[in-house]
Enzyme design. Structure first.
Site, PDB file in Angstrom:
ATOM      1  N   GLY A 276       0.823  -1.186   0.000  1.00 48.62           N
ATOM      2  CA  GLY A 276       0.000   0.000   0.000  1.00 48.62           C
ATOM      3  C   GLY A 276       0.864   1.245   0.000  1.00 48.62           C
ATOM      4  O   GLY A 276       0.586   2.219  -0.699  1.00 48.62           O
ATOM      5  N   GLU A 279       7.250   3.807   4.256  1.00 51.82           N
ATOM      6  CA  GLU A 279       7.520   5.003   5.044  1.00 51.82           C
ATOM      7  C   GLU A 279       8.911   5.577   4.870  1.00 51.82           C
ATOM      8  O   GLU A 279       9.498   6.111   5.836  1.00 51.82           O
ATOM      9  CB  GLU A 279       7.309   4.677   6.524  1.00 51.82           C
ATOM     10  CG  GLU A 279       8.306   3.680   7.138  1.00 51.82           C
ATOM     11  CD  GLU A 279       7.883   2.230   7.083  1.00 51.82           C
ATOM     12  OE1 GLU A 279       8.421   1.416   7.854  1.00 51.82           O
ATOM     13  OE2 GLU A 279       7.000   1.902   6.267  1.00 51.82           O
ATOM     14  N   ASN A 280       9.483   5.539   3.688  1.00 52.68           N
ATOM     15  CA  ASN A 280      10.800   6.125   3.488  1.00 52.68           C
ATOM     16  C   ASN A 280      10.812   7.560   4.022  1.00 52.68           C
ATOM     17  O   ASN A 280      10.021   8.393   3.563  1.00 52.68           O
ATOM     18  CB  ASN A 280      11.152   6.156   2.000  1.00 52.68           C
ATOM     19  CG  ASN A 280      10.894   4.833   1.314  1.00 52.68           C
ATOM     20  OD1 ASN A 280      11.365   3.798   1.741  1.00 52.68           O
ATOM     21  ND2 ASN A 280      10.115   4.882   0.248  1.00 52.68           N
ATOM     22  N   GLU A 311       1.601   5.870   7.333  1.00 53.06           N
ATOM     23  CA  GLU A 311       2.999   6.093   6.956  1.00 53.06           C
ATOM     24  C   GLU A 311       3.600   7.273   7.705  1.00 53.06           C
ATOM     25  O   GLU A 311       4.781   7.260   8.058  1.00 53.06           O
ATOM     26  CB  GLU A 311       3.117   6.313   5.449  1.00 53.06           C
ATOM     27  CG  GLU A 311       2.568   5.182   4.598  1.00 53.06           C
ATOM     28  CD  GLU A 311       3.099   3.820   4.984  1.00 53.06           C
ATOM     29  OE1 GLU A 311       4.292   3.704   5.322  1.00 53.06           O
ATOM     30  OE2 GLU A 311       2.313   2.845   4.955  1.00 53.06           O
ATOM     31  N   HIS A 314       4.947   6.400  11.021  1.00 47.32           N
ATOM     32  CA  HIS A 314       6.248   5.735  10.931  1.00 47.32           C
ATOM     33  C   HIS A 314       7.416   6.720  11.009  1.00 47.32           C
ATOM     34  O   HIS A 314       8.533   6.305  11.325  1.00 47.32           O
ATOM     35  CB  HIS A 314       6.359   4.975   9.614  1.00 47.32           C
ATOM     36  CG  HIS A 314       5.744   3.619   9.625  1.00 47.32           C
ATOM     37  ND1 HIS A 314       5.988   2.700  10.620  1.00 47.32           N
ATOM     38  CD2 HIS A 314       4.908   3.010   8.735  1.00 47.32           C
ATOM     39  CE1 HIS A 314       5.335   1.583  10.349  1.00 47.32           C
ATOM     40  NE2 HIS A 314       4.659   1.747   9.216  1.00 47.32           N
TER      41      HIS A 314
END
Length: 879
Positions: A276, A279-280, A311, A314
């Site tokens: 989906g 979370e870079n 995200e 994160h």
């Protein structure tokens, strides 16, 4: 080219390397200038790593999984490539106290969504690149020490076509011309785990925005940017995405008390994405399915908002503070899943977010937790293959459910204080369960070890039930930990709700029928259930139509309704006034259906009657999807066609009367399995209103639906599965929609055609064509799954004969898709035969017994598919 199998780093290998090394910095150069060349498969990559070693003279290794390694230089001396490169490892002997290694290599572009993925847009021929690393695919495009606890600062330099957009985790600091285009230089990051390093490159459409958050140190500007393919630019609703992003940044700053630590906030919607989102830090990537090219349902928009919030959580839970090893994957995923729903509810963006969570995410957890492969939330992850399989309903949804219970147990203020202390103490570091428990115990003033042992280190589901007594109710809990084979009692903070009719209570939750007498909460009692049972003083409960032992859905447990409450749920669930209460009732009915304690027919007819009265679009979608599963898997073969018609006719009536896109999509999904309503299906692919069926009013609604391209494809898939359209119709629709999405839908439609010959074509394509991308394989498998048991029979032996080869020769992502997607999907119970004696169950058991040494991750998939089959056969036999 798909690439080679995934790396098999073990936990012990990682612990040894972590004890030996401290990694300080990476300087990475990528050469992507040849990416636009037709058929390009490789790129240049250079990684210079600065690290310390506590044992001078010791040896270690760098991970790289690509086409070749050209040069290895350690501390100024050249190492013979043939001597030090061993498969995916670049061995480094005779280390000094302080070291610099430079590895020059050639990487492989991915077609599986792992590593550096290359996509050619069929709409305009443009090339798009992006990276996806989790859990351990950074080494597919950069030589690295691939494990989460060896964090380091990264400086990236990317040589790419001059007219391309190029982004990294850090902000661009400068650019200079190169032979092939331009080299972009990016700011050095804070310490990151390798799985979080990211690059985006291509002719992406960009929309920029700004936001400023208020922190204890004053205003903090956060530049925002959103990206998608150029051919999707008109569909990117950037303003709405930015609004959700701003609300999330404000919410998390207030709740976590730690400033957003990564400067900019880019969000890129990319093609052929396996997840989906990811979370870079500073460059979050999402599936481009969230760029709605046709009208979207409210459930779709809410799901996107939830993923955006997930995200963003994160950035703190996972990126700022990262688990040491994948055993503690829950330290980020459970928290982000919890915060995703909490943020939507608390900001007011979606006040019913917890209802959606209970109906969808928690349902996933209950299914996963009932499998023989269930595991504690804090799992035992011995290697990276096991880590890949652990991104499941336990780690995400059960973990989030348990965190919701934790907040009910200790209070929100305590939970937030613990999180704030945890971030302050461990910023830029790595943690384990013990670290979070220490913060939680300090904030709560009590030892949380017993709570954690009961909830985080055990497996299996608790079941809550109510026994009516003369003074109220007695609440019971039953639990079993399949891992240790023993009963399990957990501490539950919950509420018992009582629902009854009130004078003058009329109307219905969805206003789809005549006024009815409503069932409203007339009493609720908080309960601390720490033992097998507890008495609750609720005199009003004695004769109430409905008693819920987990009112408000505060704890993680399935619910067994008492006989009177069960009758109420089956006969008048739509009369229950409270949305969450109805969701708990639906969940109880679905659990009973899956456990063969409620005939599939009862569940399907209840959904057909009352499902449309639900007020949440996502709940409606989930209920009818579950009903379809009940028809195709849990209903006896003799009743399947009749029940399919019940469901199909109910949805057809709703489509004609409301023109609802949600109901239309559900209708086409059900219609793909057979039944009547051919005229309505054809209306959904008609090219003009005159071709529609029904009254003038309904014809207008249907014509409007037929203008939705994605819905047209869904109807065509259903018609193809019925053998009601040929190749020419499918190809004509592809000419109408010559996009990447259209190409996938066309493949699904072709693969949906019935008959052994048609299915054999699909089999040979997905198993033999290594150039098929991840999404094209999945598109074909979706069509293949529309198959009956007789047609599937010739593929049973080839399936089991191929499992080991698929796993050894494909990347884990592609192998997983084949192993799950080609398991014979539908089987019929044989009257008088115990489910374990079914031929396919016996064949699965034989493969497992003959392959005890097969990789645990492969065995896990086969075990889960076998168990799901046995469950379905039991339900069929009981029905």
């Amino acid at each position: 080219m798909e690439g080679m199998p995934s790396p098999h780093l073990t936990r012990d290998d990682a612990a040894t390397r972590s004890t030996l090394l401290t990694v300080r910095a990476y300087d990475v150069h990528l050469d992507l200038t040849g990416a636009q060349v037709e058929g390009a498969t490789t790129f240049g990559t250079v990684s210079e790593i600065h690290f310390d070693c506590v044992e001078p003279g010791a040896a270690t290794f760098v991970d790289f999984l690509g086409a070749s390694v050209e040069e290895v230089e350690l501390n100024g001396r050249s190492l013979p490539v043939a001597d030090v490169v061993d498969g995916q490892r670049v061995r480094l002997p005779d280390l000094a106290a302080r070291n610099t290694v430079r590895v020059r290599a050639t990487g492989l572009y991915s077609r599986s969504g792992e590593g550096l993925h290359r996509f050619v847009d069929p709409a305009d021929g443009r090339v798009y690149l992006y990276t996806q690393n989790e859990p351990a695919d950074c080494c597919r495009w950069i030589p690295v020490f691939e494990q989460p606890d060896l964090k380091a600062r990264f400086t990236l330099h990317v040589d790419a076509p001059a007219d391309w957009v190029v982004r990294g985790n850090g902000a661009e600091t400068g650019a200079e011309p190169s032979v092939g285009g331009a080299v972009r230089h990016f700011a050095t990051t804070e310490p990151l785990s390798t799985y979080l390093v990211a690059v985006l490159a291509g002719p992406y459409h960009a929309v920029e925005a700004q936001h400023t958050v208020t922190t204890a140190d004053g205003p903090l500007p956060v530049p925002l940017a959103m990206f998608c393919r150029a051919s999707l630019a008109e569909h990117l609703d950037a303003d709405r995405i930015a609004d959700v992003t701003r609300a999330g940044l404000d919410f998390y700053h207030e709740r976590f008390g730690f400033p957003y630590p990564f400067g900019k906030y880019d969000q890129a919607f990319v093609p052929e994405y396996n997840l989906g989102a990811m979370e870079n830090p500073g460059l979050v990537t999402f599936t481009e399915a969230f760029v709605f090219r046709t009208e979207a349902t409210e459930a779709q928009v809410q799901a996107r908002a939830n993923v955006i919030m997930h995200e963003m959580a994160h950035m703190w839970f996972g990126d700022l503070v990262t688990m040491r090893w994948w055993d503690d994957l829950w330290l980020k995923e459970s928290f982000a899943d919890f915060m995703g729903s909490a943020s939507l509810a608390d900001t007011g963006l979606y006040p019913g977010a917890w209802v959606t969570f209970a109906n969808r995410r928690k349902a996933w957890a209950y299914v996963q937790d009932a499998l023989p492969t269930t595991h504690p939330i804090v799992a035992d992850i011995v290697d990276l293959d096991a880590a890949k399989q652990n991104f499941d309903g336990i780690t995400y949804a059960k973990g989030a459910s348990v965190l919701k219970q934790l907040v009910a147990f200790v209070g929100r203020d305590v939970f937030d204080a613990a999180a704030r202390a945890y971030f302050r103490e461990h910023a830029w570091g790595n943690t384990t369960l013990a670290d979070f428990l220490a913060a939680l115990s300090e904030a709560s003033g009590r030892d949380m070890g017993a709570w954690a042992a009961a909830w985080l280190q055990t497996s299996g589901i608790s079941t809550l039930s109510v026994e009516r007594t003369s003074t109220g109710a007695r609440v019971h809990q039953d639990g079993w930990d399949p891992a240790i084979g023993a009963a399990m009692t957990r501490p539950h903070a919950l509420a018992v709700g009582v629902y009854a009719e009130e004078d003058g209570a009329g109307g219905g939750p969805g206003a789809l029928g005549p006024a009815r007498r409503r069932l409203r909460r007339v009493a609720s009692a908080p309960v601390e259930l720490a033992s097998a049972s507890v008495d609750v003083d609720l005199p009003v409960a004695v004769d109430a139509p409905l008693i819920l032992p987990n009112d408000g859905d505060l704890t993680y447990a399935t619910v067994d309704l008492d006989p009177r409450s069960l009758t109420t749920a089956l006969e008048r669930i739509e009369d229950v006034d409270d949305e969450m209460a109805r969701t708990i009732c639906w969940s109880a009915l679905w659990t009973m259906t899956r456990d063969a304690r409620l005939p599939a027919e009862r569940f399907v007819t209840t959904v057909a009657r009352a499902g449309a009265a639900e007020t949440d679009d996502g709940v409606r979608q989930m209920l009818f999807t579950q009903a379809l599963t009940a028809v195709t898997r849990y209903a006896p073969p003799s009743t399947r066609a009749e029940l399919l018609s019940v469901l199909l006719d109910a949805l057809a009536a709703l489509v004609r009367s409301t023109g609802s896109l949600t109901f239309a999509r559900l209708f086409t999904a059900v219609a793909a399995h057979g039944g009547g309503q051919d005229d309505l299906l054809r209306s959904l692919v008609a090219t003009d209103a005159a071709a529609s069926s029904g009254t003038t009013a309904s014809s207008g609604l249907l014509a409007s639906l037929a203008a939705n391209q994605d819905l047209r494809w869904a109807a065509l898939v259903a018609l193809a599965a019925r053998d009601a359209v040929g190749h020419d119709v499918i190809e004509a629709e592809l000419q109408r929609d010559p996009t990447a999405t259209g190409r996938r839908h066309a493949l699904t439609a072709r693969s949906a055609r019935p008959g052994t010959d048609a299915k054999r074509e699909v089999w040979e394509s997905v198993t033999g064509d290594r150039d098929l991308s991840n999404e094209l394989v999945s598109a074909a498998l979706r069509g293949f799954a529309l198959i009956d048991a007789t047609t599937a029979e010739p593929f049973v032996e080839p399936y089991f004969a191929s499992l080991t080869a698929w796993w050894n020769e494909r990347s884990i992502e592609m192998a997983t898709r084949l192993v799950r997607g080609l398991f014979p999907p539908v089987q019929d119970a044989v009257p008088g035969q115990d489910p374990p004696e079914h031929p396919l169950v016996r064949r699965s058991a034989r493969w497992l017994s003959e392959h005890e040494e097969a990789p645990a991750a492969l065995r896990r998939i086969v075990i889960e598919e076998q168990d799901s089959l046995v469950r379905a056969l039991r339900a069929q036999s009981a029905g």
